[in-house]
Write a protein that holds these residues in place. Structure first.
Motif, mmCIF file in Angstrom:
data_model
loop_
_atom_site.group_PDB
_atom_site.id
_atom_site.type_symbol
_atom_site.label_atom_id
_atom_site.label_comp_id
_atom_site.label_asym_id
_atom_site.label_seq_id
_atom_site.Cartn_x
_atom_site.Cartn_y
_atom_site.Cartn_z
ATOM 1 N N ALA A 100 33.912 -4.149 -57.755
ATOM 2 C CA ALA A 100 33.144 -5.217 -57.109
ATOM 3 C C ALA A 100 31.640 -4.945 -57.144
ATOM 4 C CB ALA A 100 33.625 -5.394 -55.667
ATOM 5 N N LEU A 101 31.232 -3.697 -56.879
ATOM 6 C CA LEU A 101 29.805 -3.388 -56.854
ATOM 7 C C LEU A 101 29.181 -3.508 -58.243
ATOM 8 C CD1 LEU A 101 29.451 -0.388 -54.364
ATOM 9 C CD2 LEU A 101 28.761 -2.772 -54.046
ATOM 10 N N HIS A 102 29.924 -3.099 -59.255
ATOM 11 C CA HIS A 102 29.395 -3.204 -60.616
ATOM 12 C C HIS A 102 29.232 -4.666 -61.009
ATOM 13 C CE1 HIS A 102 28.843 -2.581 -64.916
ATOM 14 N NE2 HIS A 102 28.637 -1.309 -64.649
ATOM 15 N N LEU A 103 30.196 -5.484 -60.654
ATOM 16 C CA LEU A 103 30.092 -6.911 -60.955
ATOM 17 C C LEU A 103 28.957 -7.550 -60.152
ATOM 18 C CD1 LEU A 103 33.891 -7.853 -61.054
ATOM 19 C CD2 LEU A 103 32.347 -7.448 -62.986
ATOM 20 N N LEU A 104 28.808 -7.123 -58.886
ATOM 21 C CA LEU A 104 27.712 -7.638 -58.076
ATOM 22 C C LEU A 104 26.360 -7.226 -58.664
ATOM 23 C CD1 LEU A 104 26.847 -9.166 -55.522
ATOM 24 C CD2 LEU A 104 27.010 -6.991 -54.274
ATOM 25 N N SER A 105 26.322 -6.021 -59.216
ATOM 26 C CA SER A 105 25.073 -5.566 -59.830
ATOM 27 C C SER A 105 24.689 -6.460 -60.999
ATOM 28 C CB SER A 105 25.208 -4.117 -60.305
ATOM 29 O OG SER A 105 25.947 -4.020 -61.510
ATOM 30 N N ALA A 106 25.687 -6.919 -61.747
ATOM 31 C CA ALA A 106 25.405 -7.819 -62.863
ATOM 32 C C ALA A 106 24.798 -9.129 -62.375
ATOM 33 C CB ALA A 106 26.688 -8.095 -63.650
ATOM 34 N N VAL A 107 25.240 -9.590 -61.204
ATOM 35 C CA VAL A 107 24.677 -10.807 -60.617
ATOM 36 C C VAL A 107 23.200 -10.597 -60.284
ATOM 37 C CG1 VAL A 107 24.786 -12.390 -58.649
ATOM 38 C CG2 VAL A 107 26.904 -11.564 -59.723
ATOM 39 N N PHE A 108 22.882 -9.462 -59.663
ATOM 40 C CA PHE A 108 21.486 -9.175 -59.316
ATOM 41 C C PHE A 108 20.626 -9.017 -60.569
ATOM 42 C CE2 PHE A 108 23.007 -8.287 -55.045
ATOM 43 C CZ PHE A 108 21.920 -8.639 -54.264
ATOM 44 N N LEU A 109 21.165 -8.364 -61.590
ATOM 45 C CA LEU A 109 20.397 -8.190 -62.821
ATOM 46 C C LEU A 109 20.105 -9.533 -63.480
ATOM 47 C CD1 LEU A 109 22.171 -5.068 -64.363
ATOM 48 C CD2 LEU A 109 19.923 -5.151 -63.297
ATOM 49 N N PHE A 110 21.127 -10.365 -63.580
ATOM 50 C CA PHE A 110 20.933 -11.683 -64.190
ATOM 51 C C PHE A 110 19.938 -12.514 -63.382
ATOM 52 C CE2 PHE A 110 21.965 -16.189 -64.508
ATOM 53 C CZ PHE A 110 21.899 -16.381 -65.898
ATOM 54 N N ALA A 111 20.104 -12.507 -62.059
ATOM 55 C CA ALA A 111 19.209 -13.280 -61.206
ATOM 56 C C ALA A 111 17.780 -12.776 -61.311
ATOM 57 C CB ALA A 111 19.687 -13.214 -59.752
ATOM 58 N N GLY A 112 17.601 -11.455 -61.368
ATOM 59 C CA GLY A 112 16.268 -10.888 -61.472
ATOM 60 C C GLY A 112 15.576 -11.271 -62.759
ATOM 61 N N PHE A 113 16.275 -11.156 -63.880
ATOM 62 C CA PHE A 113 15.678 -11.518 -65.160
ATOM 63 C C PHE A 113 15.429 -13.024 -65.254
ATOM 64 C CE2 PHE A 113 17.405 -7.377 -66.728
ATOM 65 C CZ PHE A 113 16.200 -6.856 -67.170
ATOM 66 N N ALA A 114 16.337 -13.818 -64.718
ATOM 67 C CA ALA A 114 16.140 -15.272 -64.717
ATOM 68 C C ALA A 114 14.921 -15.648 -63.897
ATOM 69 C CB ALA A 114 17.386 -15.971 -64.172
ATOM 70 N N LEU A 115 14.735 -14.973 -62.757
ATOM 71 C CA LEU A 115 13.579 -15.256 -61.903
ATOM 72 C C LEU A 115 12.278 -14.859 -62.598
ATOM 73 C CD1 LEU A 115 12.781 -16.396 -59.180
ATOM 74 C CD2 LEU A 115 13.094 -14.107 -58.194
ATOM 75 N N LEU A 116 12.288 -13.719 -63.282
ATOM 76 C CA LEU A 116 11.105 -13.321 -64.051
ATOM 77 C C LEU A 116 10.763 -14.368 -65.096
ATOM 78 C CD1 LEU A 116 11.520 -9.489 -64.763
ATOM 79 C CD2 LEU A 116 9.900 -10.579 -63.221
ATOM 80 N N SER A 117 11.785 -14.833 -65.792
ATOM 81 C CA SER A 117 11.566 -15.804 -66.865
ATOM 82 C C SER A 117 11.005 -17.120 -66.342
ATOM 83 C CB SER A 117 12.889 -16.054 -67.605
ATOM 84 O OG SER A 117 12.736 -17.051 -68.590
ATOM 85 N N LYS A 118 11.642 -17.668 -65.311
ATOM 86 C CA LYS A 118 11.200 -18.949 -64.762
ATOM 87 C C LYS A 118 9.812 -18.852 -64.146
ATOM 88 C CE LYS A 118 15.852 -20.732 -63.853
ATOM 89 N NZ LYS A 118 16.800 -21.196 -62.809
ATOM 90 N N SER A 119 9.551 -17.746 -63.473
ATOM 91 C CA SER A 119 8.254 -17.570 -62.826
ATOM 92 C C SER A 119 7.138 -17.471 -63.856
ATOM 93 C CB SER A 119 8.260 -16.316 -61.949
ATOM 94 O OG SER A 119 9.260 -16.390 -60.969
ATOM 95 N N TRP A 120 7.376 -16.692 -64.901
ATOM 96 C CA TRP A 120 6.347 -16.530 -65.919
ATOM 97 C C TRP A 120 6.044 -17.860 -66.606
ATOM 98 C CZ3 TRP A 120 6.204 -17.403 -71.186
ATOM 99 C CH2 TRP A 120 5.035 -16.975 -71.819
ATOM 100 N N HIS A 121 7.067 -18.660 -66.870
ATOM 101 C CA HIS A 121 6.868 -19.945 -67.539
ATOM 102 C C HIS A 121 5.953 -20.848 -66.711
ATOM 103 C CE1 HIS A 121 7.812 -23.387 -70.079
ATOM 104 N NE2 HIS A 121 8.004 -24.093 -68.978
ATOM 105 N N VAL A 122 6.207 -20.921 -65.414
ATOM 106 C CA VAL A 122 5.378 -21.744 -64.525
ATOM 107 C C VAL A 122 3.963 -21.180 -64.453
ATOM 108 C CG1 VAL A 122 5.060 -22.503 -62.139
ATOM 109 C CG2 VAL A 122 7.347 -22.530 -63.172
ATOM 110 N N LEU A 123 3.862 -19.880 -64.284
ATOM 111 C CA LEU A 123 2.558 -19.248 -64.122
ATOM 112 C C LEU A 123 1.712 -19.363 -65.380
ATOM 113 C CD1 LEU A 123 0.893 -17.632 -62.082
ATOM 114 C CD2 LEU A 123 1.933 -15.546 -63.009
ATOM 115 N N TYR A 124 2.347 -19.222 -66.527
ATOM 116 C CA TYR A 124 1.629 -19.286 -67.803
ATOM 117 C C TYR A 124 0.933 -20.634 -67.974
ATOM 118 C CZ TYR A 124 0.946 -19.733 -72.844
ATOM 119 O OH TYR A 124 0.413 -19.955 -74.088
#
Length: 221
Positions: A100-124
């Motif tokens: 469960a923790l490993h799968l949850l970690s994948a959720v946090f990793l995906f969410a973190g990278f998605a947030l970086l991507s969306k934020s940079w696009h708006v900021l750029y």
């Protein structure tokens, strides 16, 4: 303690994985000034420390080997599965990658990278117009990219905790908070009342439930 085989010493994997995760984050974050490089450098140090223990030398396992060996006498501590310490310490059986923790970690990793991507696009696009940004994550929080970095690091801690990265994590979180506050001072100087209006209704890090705003975010990360 069973040390019949070791899955470490794979320094090539340390280099490859570090370059992948650092490069992937760089493609979204795009450091510009010294403050950007400081925040990105701290994240990069965390990633290198993580993969150095994951594939290179298991410092945490080595330091705790006496205690772990007495508690788990039949476990090969220098096998890769034992590095998933949450899995080992809770006495789980089977493949830790499906825990469960490993799968949850994948959720946090995906969410973190998605947030970086969306934020940079708006900021750029906001930077190109020399305006405050309006859409995306900046409608909900003032520093979504820092949240993204923290989510990624927390995700890795869920699947592969080490003494070094556990010690680094709160220090880096504090550093990001201080950088965010420093950026806000610069944003207020640059945008004046528009920034103050935005900051008044938009939380720094934790979104308000059920509340959206149409104000614009300044050049923050």
């Amino acid at each position: 303690m069973n040390n019949s085989g070791s899955d470490y010493g794979l320094w090539g994997l340390v280099v490859v994985n570090s370059l992948i995760f650092i490069g992937f984050s760089y493609s979204f974050f795009k450091p510009v000034n010294l403050r950007d490089w400081r925040s990105f450098g701290a994240y990069s140090a965390f990633i290198v420390a993580l993969f150095a223990e994951m594939y290179g030398f298991p410092l945490t396992i080595y330091l705790l080997s006496g205690w772990l060996g007495s508690k788990f006498p039949g476990v090969n501590l220098f096998g890769h599965d034992a590095g998933h310490l949450w899995w080992l310490l809770t006495g789980q059986q089977g493949n830790p990658h499906f825990g469960a923790l490993h799968l949850l970690s994948a959720v946090f990793l995906f969410a973190g990278f998605a947030l970086l991507s969306k934020s940079w696009h708006v900021l750029y696009h906001a930077q190109r117009r020399h305006q405050l940004a309006q859409a995306g994550p900046y409608r909900h929080v003032r520093h979504p990219q820092y949240i993204g970095f923290v989510a990624i690091m927390f995700g890795f801690l869920l699947q592969w905790p080490t003494l070094l990265t556990l010690a680094m994590f709160p220090v880096l979180v504090l550093m990001y908070v201080r950088l965010a506050i420093s950026e806000e001072r610069d944003s207020e100087k640059a945008f004046g009342q528009a920034w103050r209006d935005y900051a008044e209704v938009t939380p720094r890090f934790i979104p308000r439930r059920g509340r959206r705003n149409g104000t614009r975010a300044a050049h923050t990360h």
